[in-house]
Design a protein around this motif. Structure first.
Motif, PDB file in Angstrom:
ATOM      1  N   LYS A  17       0.995  -1.020  -0.040  1.00  0.00           N
ATOM      2  CA  LYS A  17      -0.098   0.098   0.166  1.00  0.00           C
ATOM      3  C   LYS A  17       1.051   1.068  -0.051  1.00  0.00           C
ATOM      4  CE  LYS A  17      -3.964  -2.314   2.201  1.00  0.00           C
ATOM      5  NZ  LYS A  17      -4.946  -1.924   3.440  1.00  0.00           N
ATOM      6  N   VAL A  18       0.749   2.084  -1.230  1.00  0.00           N
ATOM      7  CA  VAL A  18       1.793   3.109  -1.166  1.00  0.00           C
ATOM      8  C   VAL A  18       0.854   4.360  -1.397  1.00  0.00           C
ATOM      9  CG1 VAL A  18       3.595   4.190  -2.629  1.00  0.00           C
ATOM     10  CG2 VAL A  18       3.322   1.786  -2.175  1.00  0.00           C
ATOM     11  N   ASP A  19       1.342   5.510  -0.771  1.00  0.00           N
ATOM     12  CA  ASP A  19       0.531   6.792  -0.994  1.00  0.00           C
ATOM     13  C   ASP A  19       0.960   7.622  -2.167  1.00  0.00           C
ATOM     14  OD1 ASP A  19      -0.782   8.969  -0.614  1.00  0.00           O
ATOM     15  OD2 ASP A  19       0.449  10.036   0.559  1.00  0.00           O
ATOM     16  N   LEU A  20       0.262   7.178  -3.616  1.00  0.00           N
ATOM     17  CA  LEU A  20       0.750   7.641  -4.763  1.00  0.00           C
ATOM     18  C   LEU A  20       0.619   9.034  -4.797  1.00  0.00           C
ATOM     19  CD1 LEU A  20      -0.566   4.595  -7.066  1.00  0.00           C
ATOM     20  CD2 LEU A  20       1.808   4.988  -6.563  1.00  0.00           C
ATOM     21  N   ARG A  21       1.678   9.801  -5.131  1.00  0.00           N
ATOM     22  CA  ARG A  21       1.359  11.140  -5.205  1.00  0.00           C
ATOM     23  C   ARG A  21       1.023  11.749  -6.748  1.00  0.00           C
ATOM     24  NH1 ARG A  21       6.032  13.784  -1.089  1.00  0.00           N
ATOM     25  NH2 ARG A  21       5.185  12.770   0.774  1.00  0.00           N
ATOM     26  N   LEU A  22       1.641  10.794  -7.720  1.00  0.00           N
ATOM     27  CA  LEU A  22       1.379  11.332  -9.041  1.00  0.00           C
ATOM     28  C   LEU A  22      -0.023  10.911  -9.623  1.00  0.00           C
ATOM     29  CD1 LEU A  22       3.331  12.310 -11.230  1.00  0.00           C
ATOM     30  CD2 LEU A  22       3.652   9.839 -11.897  1.00  0.00           C
ATOM     31  N   SER A  23      -0.710  11.700 -10.113  1.00  0.00           N
ATOM     32  CA  SER A  23      -2.338  11.668 -10.297  1.00  0.00           C
ATOM     33  C   SER A  23      -2.530  10.589 -11.442  1.00  0.00           C
ATOM     34  CB  SER A  23      -2.920  12.824 -10.719  1.00  0.00           C
ATOM     35  OG  SER A  23      -2.129  13.496 -11.789  1.00  0.00           O
ATOM     36  N   SER A  24      -1.398  10.549 -12.373  1.00  0.00           N
ATOM     37  CA  SER A  24      -1.358   9.614 -13.462  1.00  0.00           C
ATOM     38  C   SER A  24      -1.277   8.158 -13.226  1.00  0.00           C
ATOM     39  CB  SER A  24      -0.359   9.980 -14.673  1.00  0.00           C
ATOM     40  OG  SER A  24       1.096   9.904 -14.382  1.00  0.00           O
ATOM     41  N   ALA A  25      -0.393   8.036 -12.238  1.00  0.00           N
ATOM     42  CA  ALA A  25      -0.057   6.641 -11.665  1.00  0.00           C
ATOM     43  C   ALA A  25      -1.341   6.205 -10.961  1.00  0.00           C
ATOM     44  CB  ALA A  25       1.024   6.766 -10.674  1.00  0.00           C
ATOM     45  N   LYS A  26      -2.223   7.086 -10.042  1.00  0.00           N
ATOM     46  CA  LYS A  26      -3.491   6.824  -9.373  1.00  0.00           C
ATOM     47  C   LYS A  26      -4.542   6.370 -10.444  1.00  0.00           C
ATOM     48  CE  LYS A  26      -2.964   9.658  -5.383  1.00  0.00           C
ATOM     49  NZ  LYS A  26      -3.267  10.853  -4.806  1.00  0.00           N
ATOM     50  N   SER A  27      -4.647   7.133 -11.608  1.00  0.00           N
ATOM     51  CA  SER A  27      -5.650   6.694 -12.391  1.00  0.00           C
ATOM     52  C   SER A  27      -5.400   5.400 -13.221  1.00  0.00           C
ATOM     53  CB  SER A  27      -5.884   8.024 -13.302  1.00  0.00           C
ATOM     54  OG  SER A  27      -4.950   8.285 -14.169  1.00  0.00           O
ATOM     55  N   LEU A  28      -4.169   5.611 -13.652  1.00  0.00           N
ATOM     56  CA  LEU A  28      -3.722   4.008 -14.307  1.00  0.00           C
ATOM     57  C   LEU A  28      -3.830   2.810 -13.385  1.00  0.00           C
ATOM     58  CD1 LEU A  28      -2.585   3.098 -16.885  1.00  0.00           C
ATOM     59  CD2 LEU A  28      -0.325   3.437 -15.971  1.00  0.00           C
ATOM     60  N   LEU A  29      -3.545   3.096 -12.094  1.00  0.00           N
ATOM     61  CA  LEU A  29      -3.683   1.789 -11.321  1.00  0.00           C
ATOM     62  C   LEU A  29      -5.105   1.355 -11.342  1.00  0.00           C
ATOM     63  CD1 LEU A  29      -2.648   0.141  -9.368  1.00  0.00           C
ATOM     64  CD2 LEU A  29      -2.744   1.682  -7.650  1.00  0.00           C
ATOM     65  N   ASN A  30      -6.012   2.229 -11.359  1.00  0.00           N
ATOM     66  CA  ASN A  30      -7.629   2.013 -11.387  1.00  0.00           C
ATOM     67  C   ASN A  30      -7.738   1.285 -12.514  1.00  0.00           C
ATOM     68  OD1 ASN A  30      -9.970   2.209 -10.010  1.00  0.00           O
ATOM     69  ND2 ASN A  30     -10.755   3.764 -11.474  1.00  0.00           N
ATOM     70  N   VAL A  31      -7.381   1.771 -13.613  1.00  0.00           N
ATOM     71  CA  VAL A  31      -7.518   1.198 -15.041  1.00  0.00           C
ATOM     72  C   VAL A  31      -6.986  -0.270 -14.959  1.00  0.00           C
ATOM     73  CG1 VAL A  31      -6.936   1.202 -17.417  1.00  0.00           C
ATOM     74  CG2 VAL A  31      -7.813   3.271 -16.258  1.00  0.00           C
ATOM     75  N   ILE A  32      -5.826  -0.311 -14.491  1.00  0.00           N
ATOM     76  CA  ILE A  32      -5.109  -2.015 -14.401  1.00  0.00           C
ATOM     77  C   ILE A  32      -6.045  -2.951 -13.498  1.00  0.00           C
ATOM     78  CG2 ILE A  32      -3.185  -3.340 -13.609  1.00  0.00           C
ATOM     79  CD1 ILE A  32      -1.297  -0.737 -14.459  1.00  0.00           C
ATOM     80  N   LYS A  33      -6.569  -2.261 -12.301  1.00  0.00           N
ATOM     81  CA  LYS A  33      -7.409  -3.188 -11.438  1.00  0.00           C
ATOM     82  C   LYS A  33      -8.397  -3.622 -11.931  1.00  0.00           C
ATOM     83  CE  LYS A  33      -5.277  -1.615  -6.965  1.00  0.00           C
ATOM     84  NZ  LYS A  33      -5.450  -0.898  -5.638  1.00  0.00           N
ATOM     85  N   LYS A  34      -9.186  -2.767 -12.707  1.00  0.00           N
ATOM     86  CA  LYS A  34     -10.405  -2.988 -13.061  1.00  0.00           C
ATOM     87  C   LYS A  34     -10.672  -3.790 -14.485  1.00  0.00           C
ATOM     88  CE  LYS A  34     -13.216   0.830 -11.179  1.00  0.00           C
ATOM     89  NZ  LYS A  34     -13.704   2.128 -11.280  1.00  0.00           N
ATOM     90  N   ASN A  35      -9.631  -3.631 -15.210  1.00  0.00           N
ATOM     91  CA  ASN A  35      -9.347  -4.327 -16.552  1.00  0.00           C
ATOM     92  C   ASN A  35      -8.635  -5.521 -16.829  1.00  0.00           C
ATOM     93  OD1 ASN A  35     -10.983  -2.597 -18.560  1.00  0.00           O
ATOM     94  ND2 ASN A  35      -9.851  -1.139 -17.440  1.00  0.00           N
ATOM     95  N   PHE A  36      -7.604  -5.748 -15.823  1.00  0.00           N
ATOM     96  CA  PHE A  36      -6.710  -6.841 -15.916  1.00  0.00           C
ATOM     97  C   PHE A  36      -6.481  -7.595 -14.617  1.00  0.00           C
ATOM     98  CE2 PHE A  36      -4.926  -3.568 -18.764  1.00  0.00           C
ATOM     99  CZ  PHE A  36      -5.107  -4.136 -19.898  1.00  0.00           C
TER     100      PHE A  36
END
Length: 445
Positions: free
Chosen positions: A358-377
């Motif tokens: 569990k990491v506190d991601l500060r980069l907004s692009s990393a947060k949104s991409l992680l959400n895409v990865i979790k929901k799609n793969f």
């Protein structure tokens, strides 16, 4: 998909009031009607009925009948390229069994044991999902073997294979979560020459397959997270035949010798012996075929291509045993080079770690991409092309941040020395309670 030894561990009519008006009209004309009641009249009910009947029959006869829609016959064969849903080819939804091999020696009793048969039937969905994925794999790869030719781009080849898999399982992977239900088990590996594993073309790649190339084609198909991992090698010049024969022999040896209670280190020794009994003459120079010692086979877990056990392809001191219920990818790699690979080149393969911190991601692009990865793969491996087809763009910074944070694992290409040639063959086996099932076995290999 290869597992690399760590450096330190070598899915209307409306109703009107017309009737009311007709009743009133009949009352006003009642006397006139009585005076003419004995006359022959056009209003005689019997004559009206007699006149009306032929007319009605004529109208009925002239009424056009709508042609009945013919039911489409169920497909009985696959198309070229593959596009028919596998569930349409198998309406019973029961898919072909792989190669079943009886256990030997102290495990021979398992074939007829009532207890083991009961255990074997406890989870029919497990077997059917695996067989669904395996039959998809067979049909797609056999089409690929017939159609891949020098002059095609690697991107064309990869898209052809992956689109075929998605059509056969009925999941194009574009809707959120669709790829988690069924589809690609990992990105298609198209590894040329000294590149042994983990290479898939990224967007813009213009590499063209040449007559002189030796290409490893590594395909993963999953249904409900049950991944079938199987690979083959293609060469268009007969001088590479011995290299391919050596690796195919080694893989078949591993498949044959694998079983419940087999120690992994001893299995590696037998694989190595088979492979290194070959040599290959290329352009007038004879090379011994070497097992790539830091690449291994591996167990496969639901939604996880690399499980907790590794299958060495050289002799080792590993005393870990294969166990009932294990699913293994038995894959071997041979090389005319050093027999050792290292990371090199642009990365294409990635996967969300199952044990991601569990990491506190500060980069907004990393947060949104992680959400895409979790929901799609979820934890199914993916590549950049898969993100592209979902409409993602400018994601590299965020992706690299996820890798650096230990949330996503990257899998760079694994290469031997330049100028060398490598080959790979692989099968997925299920160590069922009663038999060993080589789930990916086909007429091709």
């Amino acid at each position: 998909m290869a597992a690399k030894v760590p450096s330190n561990g070598l899915e209307k009519l409306s109703i009107s009031d017309a009737g009311h008006k007709a009743t009133n009209g009949g009352a006003q004309n009642g006397d006139a009607a009585a005076e003419h009641s004995g006359d022959e009249s056009e209003g005689d009910p019997d004559e009206q009925a007699a006149d009306a009947a032929p007319e009605a029959a004529k109208k009925k006869k002239n009424k056009k009948r709508k042609p009945k829609k013919k039911k489409k016959a169920a497909p009985t064969a696959q198309t070229d390229p593959p596009s028919v849903l596998l569930s349409d080819l198998f309406p019973s939804k029961i898919y072909p069994t792989g190669e079943e091999v009886e256990y030997v020696n102290e495990n021979r009793y398992r074939t007829t044991s009532e207890e083991k048969r009961h255990l074997d039937n406890l989870d029919p969905d497990f077997l059917n999902d695996y067989r669904y994925a395996a039959e998809t794999h067979r049909q797609v790869r056999q089409w690929a073997q017939r159609n891949i030719k020098p002059g095609q781009t690697l991107t064309e080849i990869a898209n052809g294979i992956e689109d075929s898999v998605r059509r056969l399982v009925g999941h194009d992977g574009l809707a959120e979560g669709d790829a988690i239900k069924a589809g690609m088990g990992f990105p298609t590996g198209l590894n040329l020459d000294h590149i042994a594993a983990h290479y898939s073309p990224n967007a813009g790649n213009k590499t063209v397959l040449q007559q002189s190339n030796v290409m490893k084609v590594d395909i993963g198909v999953h249904v409900n997270g049950r991944i079938v991992d199987s690979a083959f090698t293609m060469a268009f010049d007969p001088m590479y035949d011995n290299l391919l024969a050596a690796v195919k022999d080694a893989t078949n040896t591993g498949v044959k010798e694998a079983g419940i209670d087999v120690r992994l280190g001893e299995l590696g020794e037998k694989i190595q012996e088979a492979m290194e009994s070959y040599e290959c003459e290329i352009n007038g120079t004879t090379y011994p075929v070497k097992a790539i010692r830091n690449l291994t086979g591996h167990t496969i877990l639901p939604y996880s291509i690399h499980g907790t056990k590794s299958v060495p392809i050289v002799k080792s001191a590993d005393t870990t045993k294969m166990e009932e219920g294990d699913v293994f990818a038995i894959e071997t790699f041979g090389s005319t080079g050093n027999g050792y690979v290292h990371d090199q080149g642009e990365c294409s393969h990635y996967a969300l770690r199952g044990d991601a911190p569990k990491v506190d991601l500060r980069l907004s692009s990393a947060k949104s991409l992680l959400n895409v990865i979790k929901k799609n793969f979820s934890t199914i491996p993916f590549c950049r092309r898969y993100l592209d087809r979902l409409g993602q763009d400018k994601y590299l910074l965020g992706l690299n941040n996820l890798v650096q944070s230990g949330i996503v694992e990257d899998y760079p290409p694994l290469v031997d020395k330049k100028g060398s040639y490598t080959a790979q063959f692989e099968h997925t086996i299920l160590l069922r309670p009663t038999v060993k099932e080589v789930i990916s076995r086909g007429e091709d290999y």
